[in-house]
Design a protein around this motif. Sequence first.
Motif, short mmCIF file in Angstrom:
data_model
loop_
_atom_site.label_atom_id
_atom_site.label_comp_id
_atom_site.label_asym_id
_atom_site.label_seq_id
_atom_site.Cartn_x
_atom_site.Cartn_y
_atom_site.Cartn_z
N ALA A 59 -46.88 -15.81 -39.19
CA ALA A 59 -46.41 -16.42 -38.55
C ALA A 59 -48.03 -16.50 -37.18
CB ALA A 59 -45.44 -16.46 -37.70
N GLY A 60 -48.36 -15.36 -37.79
CA GLY A 60 -49.83 -15.06 -36.40
C GLY A 60 -50.70 -16.28 -36.22
N PRO A 61 -51.79 -15.95 -35.04
CA PRO A 61 -52.70 -17.15 -35.97
C PRO A 61 -54.04 -17.05 -36.58
CG PRO A 61 -52.76 -16.46 -33.47
CD PRO A 61 -51.52 -15.64 -34.04
N PHE A 62 -53.74 -14.99 -36.36
CA PHE A 62 -54.76 -14.08 -36.98
C PHE A 62 -54.58 -13.46 -37.76
CE2 PHE A 62 -54.98 -13.92 -32.20
CZ PHE A 62 -54.66 -13.45 -32.56
N GLU A 63 -55.11 -12.34 -38.67
CA GLU A 63 -54.86 -11.22 -38.86
C GLU A 63 -54.95 -10.13 -38.00
OE1 GLU A 63 -56.32 -9.85 -43.22
OE2 GLU A 63 -56.76 -12.61 -43.42
N LEU A 64 -54.34 -9.00 -37.98
CA LEU A 64 -54.55 -7.93 -37.10
C LEU A 64 -54.51 -6.98 -38.51
CD1 LEU A 64 -52.74 -8.67 -33.88
CD2 LEU A 64 -55.84 -8.77 -34.45
N ILE A 65 -54.92 -6.69 -38.73
CA ILE A 65 -54.48 -5.39 -40.06
C ILE A 65 -55.86 -3.74 -40.15
CG2 ILE A 65 -54.26 -4.54 -42.17
CD1 ILE A 65 -53.90 -7.36 -43.01
N TYR A 95 -46.43 -9.46 -23.75
CA TYR A 95 -45.99 -10.76 -24.45
C TYR A 95 -46.45 -10.27 -25.37
CZ TYR A 95 -48.24 -14.85 -25.75
OH TYR A 95 -48.45 -16.45 -26.07
N MET A 96 -46.92 -9.83 -26.37
CA MET A 96 -46.82 -9.32 -27.81
C MET A 96 -46.46 -8.00 -28.00
SD MET A 96 -47.71 -11.27 -29.73
CE MET A 96 -47.29 -13.47 -29.40
N PRO A 97 -45.39 -6.93 -28.87
CA PRO A 97 -44.91 -8.63 -30.09
C PRO A 97 -44.37 -9.27 -29.11
CG PRO A 97 -45.09 -5.94 -30.67
CD PRO A 97 -45.36 -6.47 -29.39
N PRO A 98 -44.10 -10.22 -29.88
CA PRO A 98 -42.66 -11.20 -28.91
C PRO A 98 -41.65 -10.99 -28.94
CG PRO A 98 -43.12 -12.46 -30.89
CD PRO A 98 -44.18 -11.18 -30.49
N TRP A 99 -40.70 -10.08 -27.75
CA TRP A 99 -39.05 -9.57 -27.92
C TRP A 99 -38.50 -9.54 -27.12
CZ3 TRP A 99 -36.71 -8.54 -32.38
CH2 TRP A 99 -36.04 -7.54 -32.03
N PHE A 148 -38.97 -19.92 -25.74
CA PHE A 148 -38.21 -20.90 -26.51
C PHE A 148 -38.43 -20.52 -27.94
CE2 PHE A 148 -38.39 -25.21 -29.09
CZ PHE A 148 -37.15 -25.71 -29.28
N ARG A 149 -39.50 -19.73 -28.13
CA ARG A 149 -40.46 -19.93 -29.02
C ARG A 149 -39.84 -18.58 -30.37
NH1 ARG A 149 -44.87 -21.57 -31.57
NH2 ARG A 149 -44.82 -19.92 -32.49
N TRP A 150 -39.24 -17.70 -29.08
CA TRP A 150 -38.71 -16.14 -30.02
C TRP A 150 -37.27 -16.99 -29.71
CZ3 TRP A 150 -42.25 -15.28 -33.30
CH2 TRP A 150 -43.67 -15.23 -32.56
C1 HEC Z 1 -42.86 -11.45 -34.94
C2 HEC Z 1 -44.12 -11.97 -35.34
C3 HEC Z 1 -45.83 -11.82 -34.14
C4 HEC Z 1 -45.66 -10.45 -33.85
C5 HEC Z 1 -44.71 -8.84 -35.00
C6 HEC Z 1 -46.92 -9.89 -33.11
N1 HEC Z 1 -47.47 -11.46 -33.24
FE1 HEC Z 1 -48.64 -11.50 -32.04
N2 HEC Z 1 -48.67 -13.14 -32.03
C7 HEC Z 1 -48.04 -14.36 -32.82
C8 HEC Z 1 -48.23 -15.90 -32.64
C9 HEC Z 1 -46.99 -16.90 -33.48
C10 HEC Z 1 -48.89 -16.38 -31.87
C11 HEC Z 1 -49.55 -17.38 -31.55
C12 HEC Z 1 -48.72 -17.57 -30.11
C13 HEC Z 1 -47.78 -17.40 -29.72
O1 HEC Z 1 -47.01 -18.63 -30.44
O2 HEC Z 1 -47.39 -16.76 -28.49
C14 HEC Z 1 -49.71 -14.44 -31.56
C15 HEC Z 1 -50.98 -14.10 -30.37
C16 HEC Z 1 -51.40 -13.88 -30.23
C17 HEC Z 1 -52.47 -13.32 -29.28
C18 HEC Z 1 -53.43 -14.25 -29.01
C19 HEC Z 1 -52.86 -14.83 -27.64
C20 HEC Z 1 -53.25 -16.26 -27.82
O3 HEC Z 1 -52.47 -16.02 -26.14
O4 HEC Z 1 -53.63 -16.35 -27.71
C21 HEC Z 1 -52.18 -11.53 -29.71
C22 HEC Z 1 -54.13 -10.85 -29.36
C23 HEC Z 1 -52.35 -10.72 -30.52
N3 HEC Z 1 -50.64 -12.15 -30.60
C24 HEC Z 1 -51.59 -9.45 -30.19
C25 HEC Z 1 -51.02 -9.00 -31.02
C26 HEC Z 1 -50.96 -7.53 -31.13
C27 HEC Z 1 -51.32 -6.67 -31.00
C28 HEC Z 1 -49.11 -6.45 -31.82
C29 HEC Z 1 -48.58 -6.28 -32.47
C30 HEC Z 1 -48.55 -5.19 -31.07
C31 HEC Z 1 -48.95 -8.61 -32.33
N4 HEC Z 1 -49.75 -9.79 -31.50
C32 HEC Z 1 -47.18 -8.76 -32.52
C33 HEC Z 1 -46.74 -13.74 -33.83
C34 HEC Z 1 -46.23 -12.20 -33.27
#
Ligand code: HEC
Length: 450
Positions: free
Chosen positions: A48-54, A74-78, A368-370
């Motif tokens: 679901a995330g826009p790029f890989e974070l591995i 803001y992340m992780p979304p919860w 709304f997204r989460w």
């Molecule tokens: C439940 C799914 C999910 C998880 C878990 C998650 N992300 Fe994301 N992340 C997303 C999505 C989808 C987006 C695209 C932006 C949005 O929809 O808010 C995103 C966007 C981002 C962005 C870009 C923000 C921006 O403003 O462009 C960053 C940086 C990021 N995530 C980092 C993280 C990190 C670090 C973690 C873990 C600590 C994490 N994410 C966990 C789904 C997730």
Amino acid sequence: MYHSKIILIQILFFLLFIGCKNDQLTFNEDIAPIVHKKCSICHHDGGAGPFELINYQDFKKRIDMIEFVIQKNYMPPWPADPNYRHFAQEKCLKKLDKEKILNWIKYGAVEGDSTINFPTITKENISAKPDLIVSLDNEFITNGENKDQFLMMKFPFELKKDTFIRKIEFIPDNRQIVHHVNAHLITYENDNKQNIFGGDKIVDTELFSDKEAFEKLDILNDQDQYPRLTPSVSNYLPGSEQFDYPKGIGVIKANKKNVILVNDFHYAPSPYKEKDQSYFKIYFSEIPPKRVIRETQLGTFGISDIIPPLIIPANEIKKFTTKAIITDDISILTINPHMHLLGKTFLAFAVTLQDDTIPLIKIDNWNFRWQYFYTFKKMLKIPAGSEIIVEATYDNTSKNPDNPFNPPQLISERKNFNGRGSMKTSNEMLQFIINYLEYQEGDENIILGN
Ligand code: HEC
């Protein structure tokens, strides 16, 4: 005096120790185990995330943004407040883990031992191998008009014999546009439908009533009756995972002929014609159904009225309540708060006959997204006679960045012509869905989650 000196020295050593530890934090040793659980589950290829974070490079490339989104929660979304209620498979970072990541960044984001091998995280291995895959024959192509699309879909499948199903998992194909899915299982008793593959597979629910849609999809059995339907066998939202409940719970008996009926397939707006061929993974069970999961909902289309009626005047922040009394002892498994774009806060709790409060969920910053289906860590007993109370506020001012109108307009729980709750941005909803079992002795000790 002597004593306090020792304590002082001890504190000093402790701080020194933490200091050392912090600047020795490395990605591969200390950070990877946290972020693989909390970030990579969404941030992998096809996730679901826009790029890989591995791996280290993925994080290093975006280190400033990552620091920012973690600091801001803001992340992780919860959205749910972990201080009010913990849930199974919580996505938010533990306080210590959050500090660890921020300190690792602060002290130079060191890579560490690059010979450590990580498990590969891909969309194939993030969920298990199913017993059966059910998919539409063709890709669906969205209208590309930059508007939401709401559809009903029919996924028919035949089995060689009556079978127990323990889990039906929705797998989104085009994750950028699949917004949410709510699916039911229809099973035709005594094979009382000749052809389950007839009729349309997809119907636009903005154009047709439920009854018309059912006719188009050819859902009724050959005696023109509604078939047996098990509600909400699969729900999907970005980031949600389908739960394995303890053995026998939620198992469904399927006959030979079945249909997965998606009554709500929501595609997010896109200016391009997008392709999607999402599908379902089905897992069989050797164990027959032990206990049936029931569903009830408060608020919009539910068992309780909203007070006052859900009408939100322009430029106002307004609070609403909905309450229902539980008549039997129940064990709650999963809850789902639901509002649209004006939602601001959501609070739900139960009050027992002895006046004890049982916290259910608190969201201070609605997003709304989460909109997760939140599963409790253990089954949660709500004793008979308790009242479930939901309080929600809506922000219909221009300060709400999600407000679909500028200037704000009066928004209400208008029902569209077919009486369904419209998901249109011009409407609001207040819903609290509860999945539960009839209570049995010892339920409160049963651990949920995988
Ligand atoms: C439940 C799914 C999910 C998880 C878990 C998650 N992300 Fe994301 N992340 C997303 C999505 C989808 C987006 C695209 C932006 C949005 O929809 O808010 C995103 C966007 C981002 C962005 C870009 C923000 C921006 O403003 O462009 C960053 C940086 C990021 N995530 C980092 C993280 C990190 C670090 C973690 C873990 C600590 C994490 N994410 C966990 C789904 C997730």
